[in-house]
Design an enzyme around this catalytic site. Structure first.
Site, short mmCIF file in Angstrom:
data_model
loop_
_atom_site.label_atom_id
_atom_site.label_comp_id
_atom_site.label_asym_id
_atom_site.label_seq_id
_atom_site.Cartn_x
_atom_site.Cartn_y
_atom_site.Cartn_z
N LYS A 104 -2.63 69.58 41.73
CA LYS A 104 -1.53 69.92 42.50
C LYS A 104 -1.05 68.87 43.52
CE LYS A 104 -1.26 73.65 45.85
NZ LYS A 104 -1.89 74.75 46.97
N SER A 179 -0.60 79.52 46.18
CA SER A 179 0.61 78.42 45.82
C SER A 179 0.40 77.46 44.72
CB SER A 179 0.76 77.77 47.21
OG SER A 179 -0.41 77.03 47.42
N SER A 203 -4.71 80.34 47.62
CA SER A 203 -4.00 79.56 46.74
C SER A 203 -4.35 78.83 45.34
CB SER A 203 -3.02 78.50 47.45
OG SER A 203 -2.21 78.80 48.23
#
Ligand SMILES: *[C@@H]1O[C@H](CO)[C@@H](O)[C@H](O)[C@H]1NC(C)=O
Ligand SMILES: *[C@@H]1O[C@H](CO)[C@@H](O)[C@H](O)[C@H]1NC(C)=O
Ligand SMILES: CC(=O)N[C@H]1CO[C@H](CO)[C@@H](O)[C@@H]1O
Length: 552
Positions: A104, A179, A203
């Site tokens: 990420k 997310s 997330s």
């Protein structure tokens, strides 16, 4: 082709007897750590394994999944170095040797900018790897690149000013959760063996749920957050997102802090006997028989719509199978477990976020061009993305401080909830608690928020929680095999080994995961002289519902 983790070793052993050209044979689709290692040991080069994943990214990401923000220019040369090393000596290679992973883009990397999806951070260049990135590299993993996320990890739609909108590979009309949506979508599409995400409220677990994957939010303190673009030191966690439980266990063993990390003092909390655990070793020695599992009744949405019923039905079916396998299932109907009330009373980001981002941005080790403060990032003239219903939240964050009187009350509320949760486990002798990760299917692209998620309970208490696939909704025009549904399996602090064993039993019993149809096609492997450069982002991929830079 769909290889199951459990049968992998055997299948590869058999096929390597008949396939002479092992190099031709490695198929990155649904590949696991074990299948990569089997391919390596049967003669496939690490460089061709990395090339196979790069070929998929090049062919399938741009203009469709849109999950990748940047590719690491060093991955192929590192792979060649690993080939040379493997040829020269056969001992001492790490547990992730030549395993291609994605990160990420809020995890610091010295080889690539770390942008958190924000155009304002497009040239923000850490000079030190995040603790988890260093751990992956030390174990031999090859970082392919960085994945898109909800800008600054502040919602769950997975749209950002820099990376555009990531699409759910199971349903072109839907978001991939968030997310860490780029990490989830890219692992579902077999762009890497696994990815890391971060989890402040939902997330890691939400994109796992939305993409038929496994995702773990570890106990607070087990995995260092040093070098992560922060949201909240109370709530932030780093966790792996994988296609099978085996890989989740191996990845966790690698990233769990082996000692106190002075850059993240929560790592001092790890008890004796937990540090250094090999979560893969005893993975298969658990059993569902004799386990007691609570079901959080208040975490379901029982209104009857086609967005909620498939969730309820798949979890009902799962509960029946757990009982058949010998588990005792206890309904927990307790008004303390109310997601909206917990968010209102326990959420810490509005107090912690601004100061922590300011500290992150002011570190001497952060190079490149970047705003000096969060306020600076959101200043007039900058391009940034805030979802319409987030404006008030961001304005509160820009003023928030841990000096606010309300902050202490919030920390007390968290303490009360944590004690209550311990009491629930004790009163019913629970091994774990289950509930839907999301009460409804992942929302459509253009929605205002990823509503219906239940991650807050683990987020604020710091208990570990593992998301795993539980089913699919009915097929629709845009979702040819239906939309993935996931549950969370939450345990007491430091019981990751038990959670992984339970998840391993459930995986063997149900075999739910299926790859998305559209990306499951064969992609010819290209021979690259150098890592391909990323296509420029198509700004049209940001839905018009999300205007850029309209905050102040
Ligand atoms: C741990 O670090 C946080 C954030 O830097 C800080 O606020 C806190 O006081 C520290 N706690 C201890 C016990 O040192
Ligand atoms: C729910 O029903 C609506 C209206 O009939 C339809 O457009 C939609 O695709 C359905 N969703 C699912 C997940 O079946
Ligand atoms: C697990 C769960 O909550 N199942 C419920 C789903 O909805 C039906 C109908 O409302 C209930 O009977 C189940 O108990």
């Amino acid at each position: 082709m769909q290889l199951r983790c459990l049968r992998h070793r055997l299948l590869l052993a058999l096929s390597s007897l008949v396939i002479v050209d092992a190099q031709e044979h490695f198929d990155p689709r649904e590949a696991t750590i074990a299948s990569v290692h089997n391919a390596l040991y049967s003669g496939t080069s690490c460089r061709s394994i990395v090339s196979a994943f790069l070929s998929r990214i090049e062919a399938l990401d741009h203009g469709y999944v849109n999950s990748i923000i940047s590719l690491d220019p060093e991955s192929l040369s590192i792979a060649s170095r690993q080939d040379a090393l493997l040829a020269s000596k056969n001992a001492g290679i790490g547990p992730l040797y030549c395993v291609p992973v994605l990160l990420k883009d809020n995890l610091d990397t010295a080889s690539l900018p770390t942008t958190s999806g924000s155009l304002a951070l497009a040239d923000s260049r850490p000079s030190v790897d995040a603790a988890v990135v260093k751990a992956l590299k030390d174990a031999g993993a090859i970082i392919l690149g960085k994945t898109n996320l909800q800008e600054l990890a502040l919602e769950g739609i997975s749209v950002s000013s820099l990376g555009g909108q990531t699409v759910n590979p199971y349903d072109a009309d839907r978001t991939p959760g968030g997310s860490s949506g780029g990490s989830g979508a890219s692992v579902a599409a077999s762009f890497a063996v696994f990815a890391l995400g971060t989890d402040t409220i939902n997330s890691v677990r939400n994109p796992a749920s939305a993409n038929s994957l496994f995702g773990l939010r570890p106990t607070r303190g087990l995995v260092s957050r040093a070098g992560v673009v922060p949201n909240s030191h109370t709530q932030d966690a780093v966790g792996p997102i994988t296609r099978c439980v085996e890989d989740l266990a191996i990845a966790l063993s690698v990233i769990a802090s082996s000692q106190l990390d002075p850059e993240d003092n929560s790592t001092a909390l790890v008890p004796q006997g937990i540090r250094g655990t090999d979560y893969h070793m005893d993975l298969a020695s658990g059993s569902l028989s004799g386990k007691t599992i609570g079901v959080l009744e208040t975490f379901f949405d029982r209104t009857s719509t086609n967005e909620t019923e498939p969730v309820n039905e798949s979890i009902d079916a799962m509960i029946a199978r757990l009982q058949e396998a010998g588990a005792t299932v206890v309904p927990i109907d307790d008004p303390m477990y109310n997601v909206n009330a917990i968010i209102a009373s326990c959420e810490t980001q509005r107090f912690e976020l601004r100061q922590e981002v300011d500290t992150y941005l002011s570190r001497a080790s952060l190079k490149g061009q970047h705003p000096a403060t969060l306020q600076d990032l959101y200043r007039e003239g900058n391009s940034f993305l805030v979802l319409p219903q987030q404006y008030e939240f961001i304005k509160a964050v820009l003023k928030g401080s841990t000096q606010d009187l309300e902050y202490e009350a919030v920390l007390n509320n968290i303490q009360d909830l944590t004690t209550h949760l311990h009491a629930t486990f004790a009163a019913h002798h629970l091994d774990a608690i289950i509930y839907p990760q999301q009460k409804n299917l992942p929302v459509r692209i253009g929605s205002a928020s990823q509503h219906g998620r239940n991650g807050i309970l683990a987020g604020v208490t710091g208990f570990p929680s593992l998301a795993l696939p539980v089913g699919f909704s009915q097929a629709t025009d845009s979702a040819p095999i239906g939309i993935p549904i996931g549950i969370e399996l939450m345990g007491l602090p430091w019981t990751e080994a038990k959670l992984l064993q339970i998840a391993h039993e459930i995986q063997a019993l149900t075999q739910i995961r299926k790859p998305p149809v559209w990306t499951n096609r064969h992609i010819p492997v290209r021979e690259y002289a150098a890592v391909p450069s990323m296509m420029p982002k198509d700004s049209n991929s940001i839905p018009s519902a999300y205007p850029l830079g309209l905050l102040l």
